[in-house]
Write a protein that holds these residues in place. Structure first.
Motif, PDB file in Angstrom:
ATOM      1  N   GLY A   1      26.034  -5.752 -11.765  1.00  0.00           N
ATOM      2  CA  GLY A   1      26.156  -6.587 -10.521  1.00  0.00           C
ATOM      3  C   GLY A   1      26.852  -7.737 -10.381  1.00  0.00           C
ATOM      4  O   GLY A   1      27.150  -8.339  -9.553  1.00  0.00           O
ATOM      5  N   ASP A   2      26.675  -8.724 -11.530  1.00  0.00           N
ATOM      6  CA  ASP A   2      27.289  -9.817 -11.742  1.00  0.00           C
ATOM      7  C   ASP A   2      28.732  -9.742 -11.660  1.00  0.00           C
ATOM      8  O   ASP A   2      29.383  -9.251 -12.404  1.00  0.00           O
ATOM      9  CB  ASP A   2      26.755 -10.692 -12.640  1.00  0.00           C
ATOM     10  CG  ASP A   2      25.192 -11.134 -12.489  1.00  0.00           C
ATOM     11  OD1 ASP A   2      24.710 -10.950 -11.303  1.00  0.00           O
ATOM     12  OD2 ASP A   2      24.723 -11.074 -13.642  1.00  0.00           O
ATOM     13  N   THR A   3      29.408 -10.679 -10.874  1.00  0.00           N
ATOM     14  CA  THR A   3      30.969 -10.926 -10.988  1.00  0.00           C
ATOM     15  C   THR A   3      31.407 -11.721 -12.125  1.00  0.00           C
ATOM     16  O   THR A   3      30.786 -12.825 -12.294  1.00  0.00           O
ATOM     17  CB  THR A   3      31.393 -11.369  -9.661  1.00  0.00           C
ATOM     18  OG1 THR A   3      31.168 -10.523  -8.762  1.00  0.00           O
ATOM     19  CG2 THR A   3      32.836 -11.550  -9.620  1.00  0.00           C
ATOM     20  N   GLY A   4      32.283 -11.331 -12.969  1.00  0.00           N
ATOM     21  CA  GLY A   4      32.813 -11.987 -14.168  1.00  0.00           C
ATOM     22  C   GLY A   4      34.088 -11.617 -14.436  1.00  0.00           C
ATOM     23  O   GLY A   4      34.611 -10.557 -14.113  1.00  0.00           O
ATOM     24  N   TYR A  38      32.981  -6.481 -11.466  1.00  0.00           N
ATOM     25  CA  TYR A  38      31.618  -6.423 -11.857  1.00  0.00           C
ATOM     26  C   TYR A  38      31.425  -4.930 -12.060  1.00  0.00           C
ATOM     27  O   TYR A  38      32.327  -4.129 -11.823  1.00  0.00           O
ATOM     28  CB  TYR A  38      30.997  -6.902 -10.583  1.00  0.00           C
ATOM     29  CG  TYR A  38      31.112  -5.829  -9.498  1.00  0.00           C
ATOM     30  CD1 TYR A  38      30.070  -4.875  -8.992  1.00  0.00           C
ATOM     31  CD2 TYR A  38      31.940  -6.250  -8.251  1.00  0.00           C
ATOM     32  CE1 TYR A  38      30.173  -4.168  -7.984  1.00  0.00           C
ATOM     33  CE2 TYR A  38      32.167  -5.577  -7.211  1.00  0.00           C
ATOM     34  CZ  TYR A  38      31.161  -4.602  -7.093  1.00  0.00           C
ATOM     35  OH  TYR A  38      31.473  -3.799  -5.984  1.00  0.00           O
ATOM     36  N   ASP A  40      28.761  -1.721 -11.600  1.00  0.00           N
ATOM     37  CA  ASP A  40      27.613  -1.414 -10.758  1.00  0.00           C
ATOM     38  C   ASP A  40      26.447  -0.620 -11.520  1.00  0.00           C
ATOM     39  O   ASP A  40      26.736  -0.566 -12.810  1.00  0.00           O
ATOM     40  CB  ASP A  40      27.869  -0.187  -9.485  1.00  0.00           C
ATOM     41  CG  ASP A  40      28.450   1.182 -10.125  1.00  0.00           C
ATOM     42  OD1 ASP A  40      28.431   1.365 -11.361  1.00  0.00           O
ATOM     43  OD2 ASP A  40      28.938   1.760  -9.115  1.00  0.00           O
ATOM     44  N   LEU A  45      33.179   0.077 -12.957  1.00  0.00           N
ATOM     45  CA  LEU A  45      34.098  -1.132 -12.928  1.00  0.00           C
ATOM     46  C   LEU A  45      34.869  -1.292 -11.399  1.00  0.00           C
ATOM     47  O   LEU A  45      35.312  -0.441 -10.915  1.00  0.00           O
ATOM     48  CB  LEU A  45      34.980  -1.089 -13.932  1.00  0.00           C
ATOM     49  CG  LEU A  45      35.818  -2.812 -14.100  1.00  0.00           C
ATOM     50  CD1 LEU A  45      34.786  -3.758 -14.142  1.00  0.00           C
ATOM     51  CD2 LEU A  45      36.717  -2.345 -15.056  1.00  0.00           C
ATOM     52  N   GLN A  48      37.646  -7.289  -8.480  1.00  0.00           N
ATOM     53  CA  GLN A  48      37.595  -8.195  -7.170  1.00  0.00           C
ATOM     54  C   GLN A  48      38.972  -8.659  -6.950  1.00  0.00           C
ATOM     55  O   GLN A  48      39.461  -9.001  -5.884  1.00  0.00           O
ATOM     56  CB  GLN A  48      36.614  -9.305  -7.509  1.00  0.00           C
ATOM     57  CG  GLN A  48      35.019  -8.893  -7.771  1.00  0.00           C
ATOM     58  CD  GLN A  48      34.532  -8.487  -6.354  1.00  0.00           C
ATOM     59  OE1 GLN A  48      34.804  -6.973  -5.933  1.00  0.00           O
ATOM     60  NE2 GLN A  48      34.213  -9.293  -5.316  1.00  0.00           N
TER      61      GLN A  48
END
Length: 159
Positions: A1-4, A38, A40, A45, A48
């Motif tokens: 769940g974290d954006t990276g 991110y 889920d 994948l 963004q």
């Protein structure tokens, strides 16, 4: 769940860009070309946007690709380019250039359309048309040239 940042591991990775442009980051056998996304809960994948296109406005990280997807879904818009311009209060202000397929649109019509799918901080307040939509040699929107058109005053602001 974290954006990276997205790193890919594969036996088919390339060693460098042919023209030497673009940034690559390697971490052992993995490669990152600047995509942000991110995973889920099911391991899917979601992209963004590109790290080098991220805009910070009113303390929010905005990926213009998210806004462009929404604007491009409008029946009269064939392409869009979103970028930030300096703003003393917000850090950057969102500007959207649109390439219209047919007809004409007002800024308020585009804002209402974008507001259906985007939260308020992600809706540009400035919309314009470039005198010529610019493409790269590979057929993609040339964001740098379009932003230069805006900065030079060559674009028609939509009322």
């Amino acid at each position: 769940g974290d954006t990276g940042r997205i790193f890919v591991s594969s036996p088919f990775l390339f060693t460098d860009y042919a023209m030497g442009c673009g940034e690559l980051e390697r971490c052992e056998t993995e490669l990152c070309i600047g995509d942000i996304g991110y995973l889920d809960r099911d391991g899917f994948l979601y992209l963004q946007g590109r790290e080098n296109r991220m805009i910070v406005t009113s303390g929010k990280n905005v990926f213009p690709e998210q806004i462009e997807r929404v604007l491009n879904s409008h029946p009269h818009v064939s392409a869009s380019a979103v970028f930030g311009i300096p703003d003393r209060r917000r850090g950057e202000r969102l500007v959207a250039l649109v390439h219209l397929e047919t007809g004409s649109l007002s800024a308020s019509e585009l804002m209402r359309y974008a507001r259906r799918d985007l939260s308020l901080p992600f809706v540009p307040r400035i919309y314009a048309k470039s005198p010529e939509w610019r493409w790269t040699a590979s057929g993609k929107t040339d964001f740098a040239s379009l932003k230069a058109d805006w900065l030079s005053g060559a674009c028609e602001v939509l009322e």
